[in-house]
Design an enzyme around this catalytic site. Structure first.
Site, PDB file in Angstrom:
ATOM      1  N   GLU A 240     -32.204 -45.289  -5.256  1.00  0.00           N
ATOM      2  CA  GLU A 240     -32.952 -44.029  -5.239  1.00  0.00           C
ATOM      3  C   GLU A 240     -33.728 -43.886  -6.543  1.00  0.00           C
ATOM      4  O   GLU A 240     -33.178 -44.072  -7.628  1.00  0.00           O
ATOM      5  CB  GLU A 240     -31.971 -42.858  -5.089  1.00  0.00           C
ATOM      6  CG  GLU A 240     -32.660 -41.504  -5.085  1.00  0.00           C
ATOM      7  CD  GLU A 240     -31.656 -40.366  -4.915  1.00  0.00           C
ATOM      8  OE1 GLU A 240     -31.047 -40.274  -3.847  1.00  0.00           O
ATOM      9  OE2 GLU A 240     -31.505 -39.583  -5.871  1.00  0.00           O
TER      10      GLU A 240
ATOM     11  N   ALA B 175     -38.197 -30.070  -6.345  1.00  0.00           N
ATOM     12  CA  ALA B 175     -37.980 -28.751  -5.734  1.00  0.00           C
ATOM     13  C   ALA B 175     -39.309 -28.033  -5.534  1.00  0.00           C
ATOM     14  O   ALA B 175     -40.096 -27.873  -6.467  1.00  0.00           O
ATOM     15  CB  ALA B 175     -37.060 -27.923  -6.616  1.00  0.00           C
TER      16      ALA B 175
ATOM     17  N   HIS C  77     -38.235 -38.834   0.530  1.00  0.00           N
ATOM     18  CA  HIS C  77     -37.465 -37.608   0.780  1.00  0.00           C
ATOM     19  C   HIS C  77     -38.476 -36.481   1.036  1.00  0.00           C
ATOM     20  O   HIS C  77     -39.531 -36.445   0.422  1.00  0.00           O
ATOM     21  CB  HIS C  77     -36.638 -37.208  -0.443  1.00  0.00           C
ATOM     22  CG  HIS C  77     -35.550 -38.182  -0.801  1.00  0.00           C
ATOM     23  ND1 HIS C  77     -34.381 -37.780  -1.407  1.00  0.00           N
ATOM     24  CD2 HIS C  77     -35.448 -39.521  -0.656  1.00  0.00           C
ATOM     25  CE1 HIS C  77     -33.611 -38.848  -1.620  1.00  0.00           C
ATOM     26  NE2 HIS C  77     -34.235 -39.909  -1.183  1.00  0.00           N
TER      27      HIS C  77
ATOM     28  N   ARG D 240     -33.244 -29.991   3.599  1.00  0.00           N
ATOM     29  CA  ARG D 240     -33.692 -28.611   3.434  1.00  0.00           C
ATOM     30  C   ARG D 240     -34.115 -28.350   1.994  1.00  0.00           C
ATOM     31  O   ARG D 240     -35.061 -27.639   1.730  1.00  0.00           O
ATOM     32  CB  ARG D 240     -32.575 -27.650   3.820  1.00  0.00           C
ATOM     33  CG  ARG D 240     -33.006 -26.228   3.591  1.00  0.00           C
ATOM     34  CD  ARG D 240     -32.072 -25.279   4.205  1.00  0.00           C
ATOM     35  NE  ARG D 240     -31.107 -24.758   3.257  1.00  0.00           N
ATOM     36  CZ  ARG D 240     -30.276 -23.764   3.523  1.00  0.00           C
ATOM     37  NH1 ARG D 240     -30.294 -23.199   4.710  1.00  0.00           N
ATOM     38  NH2 ARG D 240     -29.426 -23.341   2.630  1.00  0.00           N
ATOM     39  N   GLY D 241     -33.389 -28.918   1.046  1.00  0.00           N
ATOM     40  CA  GLY D 241     -33.651 -28.619  -0.364  1.00  0.00           C
ATOM     41  C   GLY D 241     -32.860 -27.403  -0.806  1.00  0.00           C
ATOM     42  O   GLY D 241     -32.244 -26.709   0.013  1.00  0.00           O
TER      43      GLY D 241
ATOM     44  N   GLN E  47     -24.065 -37.295  -0.164  1.00  0.00           N
ATOM     45  CA  GLN E  47     -24.093 -36.818  -1.532  1.00  0.00           C
ATOM     46  C   GLN E  47     -23.187 -37.757  -2.342  1.00  0.00           C
ATOM     47  O   GLN E  47     -22.220 -38.319  -1.806  1.00  0.00           O
ATOM     48  CB  GLN E  47     -23.524 -35.403  -1.571  1.00  0.00           C
ATOM     49  CG  GLN E  47     -23.677 -34.713  -2.898  1.00  0.00           C
ATOM     50  CD  GLN E  47     -23.310 -33.254  -2.754  1.00  0.00           C
ATOM     51  OE1 GLN E  47     -22.219 -32.926  -2.280  1.00  0.00           O
ATOM     52  NE2 GLN E  47     -24.199 -32.373  -3.130  1.00  0.00           N
TER      53      GLN E  47
HETATM   54  P1  FAD Z   1     -29.098 -28.455   5.927  1.00  0.00           P
HETATM   55  O1  FAD Z   1     -28.588 -29.548   6.779  1.00  0.00           O
HETATM   56  O2  FAD Z   1     -30.162 -27.576   6.469  1.00  0.00           O
HETATM   57  O3  FAD Z   1     -27.843 -27.570   5.502  1.00  0.00           O
HETATM   58  C1  FAD Z   1     -27.998 -26.485   4.600  1.00  0.00           C
HETATM   59  C2  FAD Z   1     -26.813 -25.545   4.767  1.00  0.00           C
HETATM   60  O4  FAD Z   1     -26.916 -24.880   6.019  1.00  0.00           O
HETATM   61  C3  FAD Z   1     -25.454 -26.241   4.781  1.00  0.00           C
HETATM   62  O5  FAD Z   1     -24.489 -25.389   4.226  1.00  0.00           O
HETATM   63  C4  FAD Z   1     -25.192 -26.441   6.239  1.00  0.00           C
HETATM   64  O6  FAD Z   1     -23.813 -26.542   6.470  1.00  0.00           O
HETATM   65  C5  FAD Z   1     -25.803 -25.181   6.837  1.00  0.00           C
HETATM   66  N1  FAD Z   1     -26.344 -25.387   8.185  1.00  0.00           N
HETATM   67  C6  FAD Z   1     -26.977 -26.474   8.655  1.00  0.00           C
HETATM   68  N2  FAD Z   1     -27.363 -26.280   9.938  1.00  0.00           N
HETATM   69  C7  FAD Z   1     -26.966 -25.030  10.268  1.00  0.00           C
HETATM   70  C8  FAD Z   1     -27.057 -24.235  11.447  1.00  0.00           C
HETATM   71  N3  FAD Z   1     -27.647 -24.706  12.548  1.00  0.00           N
HETATM   72  N4  FAD Z   1     -26.554 -22.976  11.416  1.00  0.00           N
HETATM   73  C9  FAD Z   1     -25.968 -22.484  10.317  1.00  0.00           C
HETATM   74  N5  FAD Z   1     -25.826 -23.198   9.173  1.00  0.00           N
HETATM   75  C10 FAD Z   1     -26.322 -24.443   9.149  1.00  0.00           C
HETATM   76  N6  FAD Z   1     -32.898 -32.007  -2.806  1.00  0.00           N
HETATM   77  C11 FAD Z   1     -34.191 -32.013  -3.220  1.00  0.00           C
HETATM   78  O7  FAD Z   1     -34.710 -30.956  -3.614  1.00  0.00           O
HETATM   79  N7  FAD Z   1     -34.947 -33.149  -3.232  1.00  0.00           N
HETATM   80  C12 FAD Z   1     -34.441 -34.345  -2.818  1.00  0.00           C
HETATM   81  O8  FAD Z   1     -35.138 -35.358  -2.832  1.00  0.00           O
HETATM   82  C13 FAD Z   1     -33.072 -34.390  -2.394  1.00  0.00           C
HETATM   83  N8  FAD Z   1     -32.520 -35.542  -1.992  1.00  0.00           N
HETATM   84  C14 FAD Z   1     -31.213 -35.554  -1.543  1.00  0.00           C
HETATM   85  C15 FAD Z   1     -30.678 -36.763  -1.084  1.00  0.00           C
HETATM   86  C16 FAD Z   1     -29.358 -36.807  -0.612  1.00  0.00           C
HETATM   87  C17 FAD Z   1     -28.787 -38.120  -0.133  1.00  0.00           C
HETATM   88  C18 FAD Z   1     -28.572 -35.622  -0.609  1.00  0.00           C
HETATM   89  C19 FAD Z   1     -27.144 -35.672  -0.135  1.00  0.00           C
HETATM   90  C20 FAD Z   1     -29.106 -34.413  -1.061  1.00  0.00           C
HETATM   91  C21 FAD Z   1     -30.424 -34.363  -1.527  1.00  0.00           C
HETATM   92  N9  FAD Z   1     -31.011 -33.173  -1.968  1.00  0.00           N
HETATM   93  C22 FAD Z   1     -32.328 -33.173  -2.395  1.00  0.00           C
HETATM   94  C23 FAD Z   1     -30.225 -31.943  -2.014  1.00  0.00           C
HETATM   95  C24 FAD Z   1     -30.304 -31.168  -0.676  1.00  0.00           C
HETATM   96  O9  FAD Z   1     -31.623 -30.733  -0.461  1.00  0.00           O
HETATM   97  C25 FAD Z   1     -29.339 -29.992  -0.793  1.00  0.00           C
HETATM   98  O10 FAD Z   1     -28.014 -30.449  -0.840  1.00  0.00           O
HETATM   99  C26 FAD Z   1     -29.500 -28.888   0.233  1.00  0.00           C
HETATM  100  O11 FAD Z   1     -28.723 -27.754  -0.199  1.00  0.00           O
HETATM  101  C27 FAD Z   1     -28.968 -29.235   1.607  1.00  0.00           C
HETATM  102  O12 FAD Z   1     -29.864 -29.957   2.289  1.00  0.00           O
HETATM  103  P2  FAD Z   1     -29.582 -30.393   3.805  1.00  0.00           P
HETATM  104  O13 FAD Z   1     -30.749 -31.182   4.207  1.00  0.00           O
HETATM  105  O14 FAD Z   1     -28.241 -30.976   3.945  1.00  0.00           O
HETATM  106  O15 FAD Z   1     -29.612 -28.952   4.526  1.00  0.00           O
END
Ligand code: FAD
Length: 306
Positions: free
Chosen positions: A18, A52, A78, A108-109, A180
């Site tokens: 990454e 972000a 990403h 989602r971020g 993560q």
């Molecule tokens: P989601 O899957 O949308 O989840 C967000 C929250 O909502 C979680 O608590 C989930 O449990 C909940 N949720 C999901 N679906 C639902 C639903 N249908 N109803 C109710 N609740 C729900 N961040 C950056 O800014 N830039 C990056 O490049 C970046 N790269 C990353 C790479 C990896 C491998 C990882 C693990 C994380 C990365 N992040 C990055 C951080 C990430 O954006 C955050 O952890 C963010 O808070 C969660 O993103 P997500 O895509 O898992 O969100």
């Protein structure tokens, strides 16, 4: 990505790295040094994070495009929903596609500034990554990955619910997830078991573990920010012991132990059948390549044995 994992899985567990978008010209030069180093080691793919709210959007899109056009690497861009309308997200995906990128890690971020702060979706944006997976898939021939969380996402009420949301993202069209970062391999193994138990079809998709070699006590802070939790005491104790109790941390000793910890974790993940090892590099090649060398990966040739 999944196809590349298959191609690379012939003799040794594939690895991937990454990168972060560089902030300035010096950062860009450093990134390219790391890129060229890794190119010699044949990663299955390389991913580029997204700042972000799109703060470094233009540079990120340009540099990721250059990875596609000027290297032999397979770039994964990403994409985060923060601060973007659906129209903007579509146009970003279009910009990636124009530079030859077909692999997107959909996220989602976090709220800009404070990752633990209150989340507000863009008024014309998406609430969850799952929706963005569908949007990207509907745009055409894209391969989509998503994030998974061995210890649960910090906003999820419990591990079962967290696993159900991951399964929903996979069902929406994601082909794999990248976890993560974690420091206890058991957390990864339990996540894998949970997804398989909940949905055997989605559970068959690769869950790629993310590792970060610790190279100083400052990287411990960075690692804790990135995974949103304190490192386990067992890991902290080994690093602190290496640091010594003098006024200055013994950086060489901390680094050595950090590489040792990452090597031990990687070896256990290989033994447990992880589909790939994904390394956070902070745009430096040295620590990751040391871990890979410890594991027996060749530097200039394709990996030699499982
Ligand atoms: P989601 O899957 O949308 O989840 C967000 C929250 O909502 C979680 O608590 C989930 O449990 C909940 N949720 C999901 N679906 C639902 C639903 N249908 N109803 C109710 N609740 C729900 N961040 C950056 O800014 N830039 C990056 O490049 C970046 N790269 C990353 C790479 C990896 C491998 C990882 C693990 C994380 C990365 N992040 C990055 C951080 C990430 O954006 C955050 O952890 C963010 O808070 C969660 O993103 P997500 O895509 O898992 O969100």
């Amino acid at each position: 990505v999944v196809q590349s994992l298959q191609v690379h899985s012939g003799r040794m567990v594939p690895f991937s790295v990454e990168f972060n978008p560089p902030r300035d010209a010096a950062g860009e030069a450093r990134l390219w040094r790391a890129v060229r180093e890794f190119e010699r080691m044949h990663p299955a793919f390389v991913s580029m994070t997204y700042g972000a709210g799109g703060s470094t959007k233009d540079r990120t899109v340009r540099v990721t495009g250059e990875l596609a056009q000027e290297t032999t690497l397979l770039p994964v861009a990403h994409l985060t929903a923060v601060g973007h309308s659906v129209a903007e997200l579509r146009s970003l995906v279009g910009a990636y596609a124009d530079s030859g990128i077909r692999n997107i890690l959909v996220l989602r971020g976090d709220p800009p500034g404070d990752p633990l702060g209150e989340w507000h979706k863009h008024p014309e944006g998406v609430e969850y990554a799952e929706e963005l997976v569908r949007i990207v898939r509907d745009l055409g021939d894209f391969h989509v990955g998503v994030a998974s969380f061995p210890q649960g996402h910090h906003r999820s009420p419990d591990l079962e619910t967290d696993t159900a949301f991951l399964a929903a993202k996979l069902r929406a069209g994601a082909e794999y997830s990248i976890t993560q970062m974690f420091f206890e391999v058991d957390h990864y193994l339990r996540l894998r078991d949970r997804v398989v138990a909940m949905d055997p079809v989605e559970g068959a998709k690769p869950i790629i573990p993310e590792l970060m070699p610790i190279t100083s006590l400052r990287t411990v802070t960075r690692a804790e920010e990135l995974c949103g939790r304190a490192l386990p005491d067992s890991v902290l104790e080994r690093l602190r012991e290496a640091a010594g109790d003098g006024p200055e941390e013994d950086r060489a000793a901390v680094r050595e132990v950090g590489i040792e910890i990452a090597t031990e974790m990687a070896q256990r993940l290989i033994d447990e059948g992880a589909p790939c090892l994904h390394f956070i590099t902070l745009n430096f090649a040295k620590a990751t390549s040391e871990v890979l060398t410890n594991l027996g990966y060749g530097v200039t040739a394709a990996p030699v044995s499982a």
